[in-house]
Design a protein around this motif. Structure first.
Motif, PDB file in Angstrom:
ATOM      1  N   ASP A 176     -31.044   6.161 -17.496  1.00 40.23           N
ATOM      2  CA  ASP A 176     -30.364   6.634 -18.881  1.00 40.23           C
ATOM      3  C   ASP A 176     -29.184   5.733 -18.912  1.00 40.23           C
ATOM      4  O   ASP A 176     -28.529   5.201 -20.068  1.00 40.23           O
ATOM      5  N   VAL A 177     -28.632   5.441 -17.755  1.00 45.90           N
ATOM      6  CA  VAL A 177     -27.213   4.752 -17.733  1.00 45.90           C
ATOM      7  C   VAL A 177     -27.711   3.168 -18.132  1.00 45.90           C
ATOM      8  O   VAL A 177     -26.748   2.726 -18.865  1.00 45.90           O
ATOM      9  N   LEU A 223     -20.338   8.800 -23.851  1.00 44.60           N
ATOM     10  CA  LEU A 223     -21.098   8.370 -22.651  1.00 44.60           C
ATOM     11  C   LEU A 223     -21.620   9.512 -21.588  1.00 44.60           C
ATOM     12  O   LEU A 223     -20.732  10.473 -21.418  1.00 44.60           O
ATOM     13  N   ARG A 224     -23.007   9.625 -21.309  1.00 46.87           N
ATOM     14  CA  ARG A 224     -23.238  10.750 -20.285  1.00 46.87           C
ATOM     15  C   ARG A 224     -22.708  10.547 -18.826  1.00 46.87           C
ATOM     16  O   ARG A 224     -22.817  11.412 -18.087  1.00 46.87           O
ATOM     17  N   HIS A 225     -22.706   8.981 -18.638  1.00 48.24           N
ATOM     18  CA  HIS A 225     -22.397   8.475 -17.336  1.00 48.24           C
ATOM     19  C   HIS A 225     -21.284   7.908 -17.268  1.00 48.24           C
ATOM     20  O   HIS A 225     -21.449   6.471 -16.912  1.00 48.24           O
ATOM     21  N   GLY A 235     -27.347  -1.017 -24.489  1.00 45.15           N
ATOM     22  CA  GLY A 235     -27.342  -0.582 -26.113  1.00 45.15           C
ATOM     23  C   GLY A 235     -28.999  -0.358 -26.436  1.00 45.15           C
ATOM     24  O   GLY A 235     -29.254  -0.287 -27.535  1.00 45.15           O
ATOM     25  N   ALA A 251     -32.155  13.430 -21.791  1.00 43.81           N
ATOM     26  CA  ALA A 251     -32.485  12.149 -22.335  1.00 43.81           C
ATOM     27  C   ALA A 251     -33.953  12.440 -22.859  1.00 43.81           C
ATOM     28  O   ALA A 251     -35.044  12.215 -22.489  1.00 43.81           O
ATOM     29  N   SER A 265     -32.424   1.434 -26.654  1.00 41.79           N
ATOM     30  CA  SER A 265     -32.627   2.746 -26.677  1.00 41.79           C
ATOM     31  C   SER A 265     -33.254   3.629 -25.530  1.00 41.79           C
ATOM     32  O   SER A 265     -34.012   2.824 -24.829  1.00 41.79           O
ATOM     33  N   GLY A 266     -33.130   4.967 -25.453  1.00 43.67           N
ATOM     34  CA  GLY A 266     -33.686   5.685 -24.296  1.00 43.67           C
ATOM     35  C   GLY A 266     -35.388   5.503 -24.597  1.00 43.67           C
ATOM     36  O   GLY A 266     -35.962   5.387 -23.547  1.00 43.67           O
ATOM     37  N   GLU A 285     -27.606   3.344 -21.806  1.00 41.17           N
ATOM     38  CA  GLU A 285     -26.417   3.443 -22.388  1.00 41.17           C
ATOM     39  C   GLU A 285     -25.387   2.079 -22.211  1.00 41.17           C
ATOM     40  O   GLU A 285     -24.825   1.553 -23.141  1.00 41.17           O
ATOM     41  N   ARG A 286     -25.585   1.449 -21.092  1.00 40.49           N
ATOM     42  CA  ARG A 286     -24.806  -0.015 -20.726  1.00 40.49           C
ATOM     43  C   ARG A 286     -25.379  -1.069 -21.714  1.00 40.49           C
ATOM     44  O   ARG A 286     -24.800  -1.970 -21.865  1.00 40.49           O
TER      45      ARG A 286
END
Length: 333
Positions: free
Chosen positions: A27-28, A168-170, A34, A239, A36-37, A31-32
């Protein structure tokens, strides 16, 4: 028997802990970078959690000489992954799973139907071709690569659409640390996942079941343990799309596992397996179709506040397949 159970539970614990952190680091990375999950779950995480099927399949055809065990593991894992969606539906309480999931997952289920149908046709109508592999092996690879390309293109277009900026989740984890953590957790999941089927197979074979039954149900459940743990861990951190993409991406990668099994087997693998696998293929196609309908229709209600009707249909289809396989488990190979 006691040693087998102890080994099984110990390896399962390793997968549980490493699987939680694998989904978190994935997941990080999403996010970092760009990305998608969905794409992270489809490629990075699904590949890792499917490696036990790969190693088990190669071992089944090269060491045990059992193509039925290898094919049963691949197809049974596909069924089990789809069944796990109903568990995610029950575990994810904010809303109905299919109402919140990205519609893009329908691309994964659609391509899975194409790949499974290719295998099913090869099983029912064996087509003789020059060479040591089955005809479906030549078709699976380009379709799999096309699926990855189209899903990546779809996700990239979706990310380019204007959207509300997300928190941001993390915030305290850097990309470098996430990549290092991801690789360490992936190694732990693979190592434990590779050893896990051995204990499961020792327990199952003691019951006197056929290799088709053992591969499709017991061994498939064992090799799908990483998918289970990582998926629930991804749901736990919010996520959802990564969790779903892990399961559906694993089904796509399982078809590539079948290609490898066919390549290492001395002869066309699908020509030397039981016809009973056709039932599993059709059930997998049926369940993939049910998931596709749910992703497009997007139901919002849950009977008895438990799971949606889509998940109930998946459970019913899996149960029928289980009963039919169990009824024929006393004979054949």
């Amino acid at each position: 028997m006691l040693i087998a159970w102890t080994t099984f539970l110990l390896l399962g614990s390793v997968i549980a802990v490493a699987g939680f952190w694998l989904s978190r680091f994935g997941d990080v990375i999403a996010e970092r970078t760009g990305l998608s999950g969905t794409w992270i779950g489809l490629v990075l995480i699904a590949t890792v959690t499917s490696l036990p099927e790969l190693v088990t399949g190669v071992s089944a055809v090269r060491v045990a000489g059992s193509p039925d065990l290898a094919l049963g593991d691949v197809l049974g894992s596909c069924l089990f992954n789809l069944l796990l969606l109903s568990m995610v539906d029950a575990f994810y309480r904010p809303a109905c799973l299919y109402a919140r999931a990205s519609e893009g997952h329908a691309l994964s289920t659609g391509y899975a139907v194409v790949l499974l149908s290719t295998v099913g046709i090869d099983l029912l109508v064996p087509l003789s071709i020059p060479g040591p592999v089955s005809l479906s092996t030549f078709l699976i690879v380009p379709v799999y690569l096309l699926a990855l390309r189209n899903i990546f293109t779809y996700e990239r277009r979706r990310l380019l659409e204007p959207a509300e900026p997300a928190l941001l989740r993390h915030p305290g984890t850097s990309l470098r640390r996430a990549v290092a953590g991801y690789l360490a957790c992936a190694a732990a999941v693979v190592a434990a996942g590779v050893l896990l089927p051995g204990a499961a197979l020792d327990l199952a074979e003691a019951m006197g079941w056929t290799s088709t039954f053992v591969g499709t149900l017991f061994l498939a459940a064992a090799t799908s343990a990483p998918e289970l743990v990582v998926t629930l861990s991804a749901v736990r951190i919010g996520a959802l799309d990564m969790a779903i993409a892990n399961l559906l991406g694993s089904n796509l990668f399982n078809m590539m596992v079948l290609v490898v099994d066919d390549l290492v087997y001395p002869g066309p693998l699908l020509a030397d397996v039981s016809d009973a696998h056709s039932l599993t293929v059709m059930t997998a196609v049926l369940m993939s179709g049910i998931v596709t309908v749910g992703l497009v229709f997007r139901p919002t209600t849950r009977p008895a506040q438990a799971v949606s009707w889509v998940s109930l249909a998946l459970i019913a289809a899996y149960g029928v397949n289980l009963l039919l396989l169990a009824s024929s488990a006393g004979g054949g190979s």
